[in-house]
Design an enzyme around this catalytic site. Sequence first.
Site, short mmCIF file in Angstrom:
data_model
loop_
_atom_site.label_atom_id
_atom_site.label_comp_id
_atom_site.label_asym_id
_atom_site.label_seq_id
_atom_site.Cartn_x
_atom_site.Cartn_y
_atom_site.Cartn_z
CB SER A 136 -0.89 -0.04 1.25
OG SER A 136 -1.64 1.14 1.38
CE LYS A 162 -4.77 0.05 0.50
NZ LYS A 162 -5.50 -0.76 1.48
CE LYS A 164 -4.14 3.85 2.24
NZ LYS A 164 -5.33 3.22 2.84
CG ASP A 190 -7.92 2.33 0.61
OD1 ASP A 190 -9.09 2.75 0.70
OD2 ASP A 190 -7.30 1.84 1.58
CD GLU A 215 -9.00 -0.89 0.71
OE1 GLU A 215 -8.00 -0.98 -0.04
OE2 GLU A 215 -8.95 -1.07 1.94
CG ASP A 240 -10.69 -1.01 4.96
OD1 ASP A 240 -10.99 -1.47 6.08
OD2 ASP A 240 -9.59 -0.44 4.78
CE LYS A 264 -7.41 -2.38 6.68
NZ LYS A 264 -7.47 -0.90 6.78
N GLY A 292 -4.25 -4.25 5.98
CA GLY A 292 -3.22 -4.01 7.00
C GLY A 292 -3.50 -2.74 7.77
#
Length: 376
Positions: A136, A162, A164, A190, A215, A240, A264, A292
């Site tokens: 990530s 991934k 952000k 995400d 996400e 998530d 998670k 994570g």
Amino acid sequence: MNIDKVEISRLKMPLKQPFETSFGRLTFKDFLVVSIHSGDFVGYAESASLPYPIYNEETTGTVSYILKEFLIPKLFSVERIKHPTEIHRLFQPIRRNNMAKAVIDGAVWDLYAKHQGISLATALGGDKKEIDVGVSIGIEATVGKVLEKVERFIAEGYKKIKVKIKPGHDIEVVRAIREQFGPDVPLMADANSAYSLDDAPILKQLDQFNLIMIEQPLAHDDIIDHAKLQKQLSTPICLDESIHSVEDARKAIELGSCKIINIKVGRVGGLTEAKKIHDLCKSNNIPVWCGGMLEAGIGRAHNIALSALDNFSIPGDTSASDRYWAYDIVMPEIMLSQPGRLQVPDSPGIGYEINTSVFEQYLISKEHFTNELIVK
Ligand code: OSB
Ligand code: MG
């Protein structure tokens, strides 16, 4: 298993570099390690909590409080624990506080596996020997800086990249990655709840980049608008923040709010519930992957064991220790066994030892609790 002692250690570990998401910027991880002692065995787990209530409502301070006031006394109220699945039931009367519940649940699972002489993965029912992993990447000051990180992690062989995103740092970032690294990089974004349904036109633009998924684009507590959005997007939505239990997962699947779920362990209150969500998703053809929370080695080891279950069919965010840490608290450190792959340990429990000198270096405080009800 009889519980003799519970220890809570609070650690503060500096991140190698700040990690920024749409909800804020983190420069260190402040978390708890809980160890549960039973005879010659010790089970370990670490809290997924962050120092601030910006991902969910919990913090390391609230986790510590709930553990001491409610969960540890409840744990000591039972005479013997036969199986770790009893913990989730034991904590059911206490509302939410999932990250606090998960840390006891996880330590009991590790303890149980050690008692049985089997790996945590085996105890959970997983049989993968190795797992594919992704990484990530946070929000960076410039798109160029994101590209530098993508380049490094592709070189390390990570199987999913991934990034952000947030309004103003989205289309441009994804386009730049596709332009520089091509259409074959397994890429996802995400948003950590940074958008609303009014932003659908922007999110629709992401469809052209063939992302594996987007996400949690919408509110942290929403499954209704996500269902409306999914109808407008060809990119699969992954939830998530919105999923805290197998019941939440069932409702989201029924509504069509997502096509993929990020599990998670902390967010869903432990490994028992995580496995239930895995099983439900499997029977509904919804792939899952392990998310994570910038874990240190103990949390990472739990994530690896969970990812050995077969419906964890998309690489998770469990990268190697050196992604975030100069030194990790486990021995050996978590290292890629091959490019983009981690070995699932076959030794008992989490399969990693505590590196006590690193642990002591980051230790802020330690408290222990014994069962005063048991007459020895
Ligand atoms: O949304 O997945 C998230 C980190 C902290 C809080 C929320 C998230 C994340 C990450 C990093 O994306 C995952 C990791 O590398 O541990
Ligand atoms: Mg997320």
